[in-house]
Motif scaffolding. Structure first.
Motif, mmCIF file in Angstrom:
data_model
loop_
_atom_site.group_PDB
_atom_site.id
_atom_site.type_symbol
_atom_site.label_atom_id
_atom_site.label_comp_id
_atom_site.label_asym_id
_atom_site.label_seq_id
_atom_site.Cartn_x
_atom_site.Cartn_y
_atom_site.Cartn_z
ATOM 1 N N GLN A 13 -7.132 22.589 -6.563
ATOM 2 C CA GLN A 13 -6.076 21.589 -6.644
ATOM 3 C C GLN A 13 -5.177 21.628 -5.415
ATOM 4 N N GLU A 14 -4.870 22.823 -4.925
ATOM 5 C CA GLU A 14 -4.023 22.944 -3.744
ATOM 6 C C GLU A 14 -4.709 22.346 -2.514
ATOM 7 N N ILE A 15 -6.003 22.533 -2.418
ATOM 8 C CA ILE A 15 -6.752 21.930 -1.309
ATOM 9 C C ILE A 15 -6.658 20.405 -1.383
ATOM 10 N N GLU A 16 -6.818 19.859 -2.590
ATOM 11 C CA GLU A 16 -6.749 18.411 -2.746
ATOM 12 C C GLU A 16 -5.353 17.885 -2.431
ATOM 13 N N TYR A 17 -4.309 18.612 -2.859
ATOM 14 C CA TYR A 17 -2.945 18.208 -2.517
ATOM 15 C C TYR A 17 -2.761 18.169 -0.996
ATOM 16 N N SER A 18 -3.258 19.193 -0.329
ATOM 17 C CA SER A 18 -3.103 19.284 1.122
ATOM 18 C C SER A 18 -3.833 18.149 1.823
ATOM 19 N N ILE A 19 -5.062 17.881 1.373
ATOM 20 C CA ILE A 19 -5.840 16.813 2.000
ATOM 21 C C ILE A 19 -5.212 15.454 1.728
ATOM 22 N N ASP A 20 -4.734 15.243 0.500
ATOM 23 C CA ASP A 20 -4.053 13.981 0.186
ATOM 24 C C ASP A 20 -2.841 13.776 1.079
ATOM 25 N N PHE A 21 -2.080 14.840 1.303
ATOM 26 C CA PHE A 21 -0.898 14.771 2.154
ATOM 27 C C PHE A 21 -1.280 14.367 3.574
ATOM 28 N N ILE A 22 -2.346 15.001 4.097
ATOM 29 C CA ILE A 22 -2.816 14.674 5.448
ATOM 30 C C ILE A 22 -3.275 13.220 5.517
ATOM 31 N N MET A 23 -4.090 12.813 4.546
ATOM 32 C CA MET A 23 -4.666 11.468 4.596
ATOM 33 C C MET A 23 -3.612 10.387 4.422
ATOM 34 N N HIS A 24 -2.589 10.610 3.611
ATOM 35 C CA HIS A 24 -1.527 9.609 3.475
ATOM 36 C C HIS A 24 -0.784 9.441 4.796
ATOM 37 N N GLY A 25 -0.654 10.547 5.541
ATOM 38 C CA GLY A 25 0.032 10.448 6.828
ATOM 39 C C GLY A 25 -0.806 9.801 7.906
ATOM 40 N N LEU A 26 -2.135 9.979 7.819
ATOM 41 C CA LEU A 26 -3.011 9.491 8.888
ATOM 42 C C LEU A 26 -3.726 8.189 8.547
#
Length: 220
Positions: free
Chosen positions: A203-216
């Motif tokens: 879940q933490e990996i998915e949160y991190s990736i979601d955060f990156i993708m929303h920014g990029l």
């Protein structure tokens, strides 16, 4: 040496193909050095203490390693090489184009792969993090093997996904810096700052990736 530390060092030696090349005394020295450096730090560790833990004469250490710093570098340098190995493979571009249709898929695969590597090499990575600010030789190796090679590869990846319209058209080095900062921050918290927490890694990996993708993500 604790059973957990013993397993970590054995894995480090196996991954770096060192177990078959070293004598029994060298392996004992490496194990004792990893344990001592990890627990006390390089500056506070002595070769006499390492020799005592290894069950060898102090002179035996200096027959294999000219100085304490050479012993440190012999532990950390191979780890750096293995840390970046997935990023410098000759067929990296082929893997990129065939296996990861989306940038988030690439990030997910990389972070899971490197987290497993980190899990198996925590004492050595801890030593590297402790000593990197103070050892010019380690800084030079880090810049050459990790900062340059990995950063350049990741820029190629970002530019590939920018050309596909998946990532916003910002300078590729900025997109790399954003991605790496988030993922390394998660790994650092997971393994070094707050390892005692009950982590849901997936879940933490998915949160991190979601955060990156929303920014990029490209703006609508």
């Amino acid at each position: 040496m604790s059973e957990e530390m013993e397993q970590w060092v054995a894995e480090m030696l196996r991954i770096n193909d060192l177990d078959a090349k070293m004598t029994d005394k060298q392996i004992k020295i490496i194990k004792a050095a990893v344990e001592t450096f990890s627990e006390k730090g390089y500056a506070a560790s002595s070769t006499s203490e390492i020799a005592q833990k290894a069950g060898v004469a102090e002179g035996t250490i200096f027959r294999h390693y000219k100085t304490k710093k050479d012993l440190l570098l012999s532990i950390v340098a191979p780890m750096m090489t293995k840390l970046i190995a997935p990023f410098v493979l000759k067929d990296f571009n082929k893997v990129l184009h065939s296996a990861y249709p989306k940038y988030e898929d690439f990030l997910r695969a990389v972070i899971k792969n490197r987290m497993e590597f980190a899990r198996n090499n925590l004492p050595i990575i801890k030593i590297m993090l402790h000593e990197l600010p103070f050892q010019s030789e380690l800084q030079a190796q880090f810049k050459e093997h990790i900062a340059k090679k990995v950063f350049n590869r990741l820029q190629e990846v970002v530019e590939h996904f920018q050309s596909d319209g998946q990532i916003i058209a910002i300078p590729s080095h900025v997109a790399v810096r954003v991605s790496v900062s988030v993922l390394i921050g998660f790994c650092f918290a997971r393994f070094f700052l707050l390892p005692e927490l009950d982590w849901d890694e997936e879940q933490e990996i998915e949160y991190s990736i979601d955060f990156i993708m929303h920014g990029l993500a490209p703006r609508e």
